[in-house]
Design a protein around this motif. Structure first.
Motif, PDB file in Angstrom:
ATOM      1  N   ALA A  97       0.816  -1.216   0.000  1.00 62.91           N
ATOM      2  CA  ALA A  97       0.000   0.000   0.000  1.00 62.91           C
ATOM      3  C   ALA A  97       0.842   1.254   0.000  1.00 62.91           C
ATOM      4  CB  ALA A  97      -0.943  -0.010   1.203  1.00 62.91           C
ATOM      5  N   GLU A  98       1.973   1.248   0.695  1.00 68.32           N
ATOM      6  CA  GLU A  98       2.811   2.443   0.785  1.00 68.32           C
ATOM      7  C   GLU A  98       3.675   2.676  -0.435  1.00 68.32           C
ATOM      8  OE1 GLU A  98       2.628   0.100   2.948  1.00 68.32           O
ATOM      9  OE2 GLU A  98       1.668   0.973   4.720  1.00 68.32           O
ATOM     10  N   GLY A  99       3.840   1.668  -1.294  1.00 67.11           N
ATOM     11  CA  GLY A  99       4.698   1.792  -2.463  1.00 67.11           C
ATOM     12  C   GLY A  99       5.114   0.428  -2.970  1.00 67.11           C
ATOM     13  N   THR A 100       6.368   0.320  -3.433  1.00 67.91           N
ATOM     14  CA  THR A 100       6.890  -0.930  -3.967  1.00 67.91           C
ATOM     15  C   THR A 100       8.201  -1.243  -3.267  1.00 67.91           C
ATOM     16  OG1 THR A 100       5.889  -0.438  -6.113  1.00 67.91           O
ATOM     17  CG2 THR A 100       7.554  -2.164  -6.057  1.00 67.91           C
ATOM     18  N   GLN A 101       8.312  -2.472  -2.791  1.00 70.82           N
ATOM     19  CA  GLN A 101       9.508  -2.902  -2.081  1.00 70.82           C
ATOM     20  C   GLN A 101      10.498  -3.528  -3.057  1.00 70.82           C
ATOM     21  OE1 GLN A 101       7.965  -5.626   0.841  1.00 70.82           O
ATOM     22  NE2 GLN A 101       7.591  -3.991   2.368  1.00 70.82           N
ATOM     23  N   VAL A 102      11.773  -3.244  -2.854  1.00 72.74           N
ATOM     24  CA  VAL A 102      12.852  -3.898  -3.588  1.00 72.74           C
ATOM     25  C   VAL A 102      13.506  -4.879  -2.626  1.00 72.74           C
ATOM     26  CG1 VAL A 102      15.006  -3.594  -4.832  1.00 72.74           C
ATOM     27  CG2 VAL A 102      13.191  -1.891  -5.072  1.00 72.74           C
ATOM     28  N   MET A 103      13.568  -6.134  -3.036  1.00 75.59           N
ATOM     29  CA  MET A 103      13.998  -7.206  -2.133  1.00 75.59           C
ATOM     30  C   MET A 103      15.141  -7.972  -2.772  1.00 75.59           C
ATOM     31  SD  MET A 103      10.165  -8.483  -1.105  1.00 75.59           S
ATOM     32  CE  MET A 103      10.724  -9.308   0.394  1.00 75.59           C
ATOM     33  N   LEU A 104      15.930  -8.639  -1.912  1.00 81.85           N
ATOM     34  CA  LEU A 104      17.019  -9.506  -2.356  1.00 81.85           C
ATOM     35  C   LEU A 104      16.946 -10.779  -1.544  1.00 81.85           C
ATOM     36  CD1 LEU A 104      19.547  -9.928  -4.081  1.00 81.85           C
ATOM     37  CD2 LEU A 104      20.898  -8.935  -2.215  1.00 81.85           C
ATOM     38  N   ASP A 105      16.744 -11.893  -2.271  1.00 80.53           N
ATOM     39  CA  ASP A 105      16.592 -13.215  -1.632  1.00 80.53           C
ATOM     40  C   ASP A 105      15.470 -13.192  -0.603  1.00 80.53           C
ATOM     41  OD1 ASP A 105      18.683 -14.073  -3.171  1.00 80.53           O
ATOM     42  OD2 ASP A 105      20.198 -13.839  -1.601  1.00 80.53           O
ATOM     43  N   GLY A 106      14.376 -12.476  -0.916  1.00 77.22           N
ATOM     44  CA  GLY A 106      13.227 -12.399  -0.040  1.00 77.22           C
ATOM     45  C   GLY A 106      13.353 -11.412   1.085  1.00 77.22           C
ATOM     46  N   ALA A 107      14.516 -10.767   1.270  1.00 79.37           N
ATOM     47  CA  ALA A 107      14.712  -9.808   2.345  1.00 79.37           C
ATOM     48  C   ALA A 107      14.524  -8.396   1.808  1.00 79.37           C
ATOM     49  CB  ALA A 107      16.094  -9.959   2.953  1.00 79.37           C
ATOM     50  N   LEU A 108      13.871  -7.541   2.581  1.00 81.11           N
ATOM     51  CA  LEU A 108      13.606  -6.169   2.173  1.00 81.11           C
ATOM     52  C   LEU A 108      14.890  -5.347   2.206  1.00 81.11           C
ATOM     53  CD1 LEU A 108      11.669  -3.817   1.515  1.00 81.11           C
ATOM     54  CD2 LEU A 108      11.378  -3.515   4.000  1.00 81.11           C
ATOM     55  N   LEU A 109      15.113  -4.610   1.101  1.00 80.19           N
ATOM     56  CA  LEU A 109      16.248  -3.684   1.057  1.00 80.19           C
ATOM     57  C   LEU A 109      15.781  -2.243   1.273  1.00 80.19           C
ATOM     58  CD1 LEU A 109      18.358  -5.107  -1.915  1.00 80.19           C
ATOM     59  CD2 LEU A 109      18.607  -5.529   0.528  1.00 80.19           C
ATOM     60  N   PHE A 110      14.810  -1.787   0.498  1.00 80.61           N
ATOM     61  CA  PHE A 110      14.288  -0.435   0.669  1.00 80.61           C
ATOM     62  C   PHE A 110      12.911  -0.372   0.023  1.00 80.61           C
ATOM     63  CE2 PHE A 110      16.945  -0.529  -3.108  1.00 80.61           C
ATOM     64  CZ  PHE A 110      16.123  -0.001  -4.091  1.00 80.61           C
ATOM     65  N   LEU A 111      12.218   0.705   0.275  1.00 82.29           N
ATOM     66  CA  LEU A 111      10.870   0.923  -0.217  1.00 82.29           C
ATOM     67  C   LEU A 111      10.862   2.141  -1.143  1.00 82.29           C
ATOM     68  CD1 LEU A 111       7.782   0.326  -0.150  1.00 82.29           C
ATOM     69  CD2 LEU A 111       7.656   1.902   1.811  1.00 82.29           C
ATOM     70  N   VAL A 112      10.276   1.998  -2.317  1.00 73.56           N
ATOM     71  CA  VAL A 112      10.097   3.094  -3.262  1.00 73.56           C
ATOM     72  C   VAL A 112       8.717   3.681  -3.021  1.00 73.56           C
ATOM     73  CG1 VAL A 112      10.027   3.782  -5.678  1.00 73.56           C
ATOM     74  CG2 VAL A 112      11.581   1.965  -4.950  1.00 73.56           C
TER      75      VAL A 112
END
Length: 539
Positions: free
Chosen positions: A87-102
């Motif tokens: 809802a807040e945006g789009t998450q960028v993930m690596l191997d299922g772990a969250l890196l940052f939110l756009v």
């Protein structure tokens, strides 16, 4: 004085207070420019943070994403980047772990960006960076990259050596060709062009071309080598993208300019066809094959030039909007500058040209006619657009601006009688004690003895003035010669024969002036009115 000082001090304090208040109300540069922070990994910019999220500024968001990325890489997972929409945006993930939110505040909606598209692009860039990181740690890849870079460097060196050899060969051959060609350019068997100037120019042109090829080879070699090294691959890609953009821009510019250039070529072809068609008509009028009421032999050539200038100006005005770069400020500035220079500097030239056209179309002068303009007398050898040239019988050539010719009185001696030749006149002053019939007869006899004076039309004498002490006689004859030198000789011979004839019949060419009354009146009895060689009139 104390009151005045207090008033000045109070005014100064009020001004400082006003400036401080205004400074507080103005936005500061730091507040107007939003803070940004970049997430850089393996020499690639993964994402640019532009907004504050839950109280964390962009710098802290970028630092947190960098730490989470290092922690995820430390687990030695498959290193697969992905995205997930929330809802807040789009998450960028690596191997299922969250890196940052756009977030929507991090993107530019006016450019058509969405959080999903920006996150997907960041994930793709992250995938490239992870691949380059693995390649940088692979000895096998580094050996292959080193071999390719060495091969590229060897090819680069061979290309530079080939350009050096080509530089020598092209410079030598171009020098020889220019010297040989320019040596054949002759005017009346005289070489008119200096080959060394053109050889120096060609050498500079070849040097510029070779250096351009060297810079292009260096650019391509550098882009290739940097593209093979994992750490500098992003720089190599930028060089390649820039070169591709330049080539694409040039190609697109050429493609965009083609329709306009085609129209310009069509306009030039039509203008050329119209000029050739009109030129054939003017040539026939000039040669006498075609008769047109408002156009003759003398005005055909200037009319053709005016027509050609008008056609080219009209074609230029029609083609100007289609020329590449015609709508740019530089092109328009140059056009205004050229127009200003022409309007200021060509005023006298335009005046001279207009005067020349008036002389041509008024037909007051023609080439080969014998005229007198002001104090100059001679044969018209050229009636140009800007000047008129006369050649006198004394070997002089007089050049007169057409505006000056138009403002002076012109006497044309070549139009009194049809055919070649010109009118010749001379004036003598004889006292009243000589019968006028005898003077007439002697002047006509002198004209008859002159070889190049025509018998038809017959020479005649006019008494143009009766002064206090003498009579002015003017002899008018027609000479058949054409060259200025012969005309001067004819006038010289006529003067000689006039002196001889007057001496032969005992009449002195004098203009008496009396200071007192003569002893006998200077009147001629009627029986002496027709002495020789005058014919005696019947009683």
């Amino acid at each position: 004085m104390t009151v005045l000082r207090r008033l000045l001090f109070a005014s100064l304090l009020m001004m400082l207070h006003c400036f401080a208040t205004a400074a507080d109300t103005l936005p500061s540069p730091q507040a107007s420019a939003p803070a940004q922070a970049r997430l850089v990994f393996a020499n690639r910019t993964i994402f640019v943070f532009r907004s504050v999220l839950t109280g964390y500024p962009p710098e802290e968001r970028a630092d947190g994403a960098r730490k989470r990325l290092e922690a995820t890489l430390a687990r030695n997972g498959p290193q697969l980047p992905s995205t997930r929409t929330i809802a807040e945006g789009t998450q960028v993930m690596l191997d299922g772990a969250l890196l940052f939110l756009v977030t929507p505040a991090d993107i530019n909606p006016l450019a058509g960006d969405t959080t999903d598209s920006v996150a997907a692009e960041s994930a793709a860039i992250l995938g490239k960076a992870l691949l380059e990181r693995r390649e940088q740690a692979s000895p096998r890849y580094l050996l292959i990259a080193a071999a390719l870079c060495a091969a590229a460097t060897l090819a680069y060196g061979l290309i530079l050596h080939g350009l050096r050899l080509m530089h020598r060969w092209v410079g030598k051959r171009s020098t020889q060709a220019i010297s040989r060609r320019l040596g054949q350019v002759r005017l009346k068997n005289v070489r008119i062009l200096d080959a060394e100037h053109y050889v120096a120019f060609m050498r500079q042109l070849v040097n510029l071309l070779i250096w351009g090829l060297r810079l292009m080879a260096t650019y391509l070699w550098l882009a290739f080598v940097m593209g093979k090294i994992p750490y500098s691959r992003s720089w190599g890609e930028r060089l390649q993208d820039y070169l591709i953009d330049v080539i694409a821009g040039v190609a697109q510019g050429v493609i965009d300019a083609l329709p306009g250039l085609v129209l310009v070529a069509v306009i030039a072809a039509i203008a050329r066809l119209v000029m050739l068609t009109a030129g054939s008509v003017f040539e026939r009028v000039e040669s006498g094959e075609l008769q047109i009421a408002w156009l003759d032999h003398d005005t055909a050539m200037p009319t053709r030039r005016i027509f050609n200038v008008v056609i080219w100006l009209f074609a230029l005005a029609m083609a100007y909007p289609y020329l590449p770069g015609s709508h740019t400020a530089a092109f328009q500035g140059v056009s205004v500058l050229v127009g200003l220079m022409v309007s200021i500097g060509a005023s006298s030239i335009v005046g001279q040209g207009a005067s020349g056209l008036i002389l041509m179309y008024a037909r007051s002068l023609r080439k080969g006619e014998y005229v007198r303009i002001g104090d100059a007398e001679g044969t018209v050898v050229e009636l140009g657009m800007f000047e008129t040239r006369l050649r006198t019988g004394l070997g002089e050539e007089i050049t007169m601006p057409n505006a000056w010719v138009l403002s002076n009185t012109t006497k044309n001696y070549s139009r009194a009688h049809a055919g070649t030749g010109f009118v010749l006149d001379t004036t003598v002053t004889i006292g009243y004690d000589t019968p006028w019939r005898q003077v007439h007869a002697m002047l006509e006899l002198a004209a008859a003895r002159t070889e190049d004076i025509a018998a038809t039309p017959k020479p005649y004498v006019m008494q143009i003035g009766l002064s206090d002490f003498y009579v002015e006689y003017r002899l008018v004859a027609y000479a058949t010669v054409e060259t200025p030198r012969r005309r001067a000789e004819v006038l010289n011979q006529l003067h000689q024969y006039i002196v001889d004839v007057f001496n032969e019949f005992g009449v002195q060419i004098t203009s008496p002036h009396f200071t007192q009354e003569p002893a006998t009146p200077h009147v001629i009895p009627k029986e002496n009115w027709s002495p020789a060689p005058a014919a005696r009139e019947p009683q």
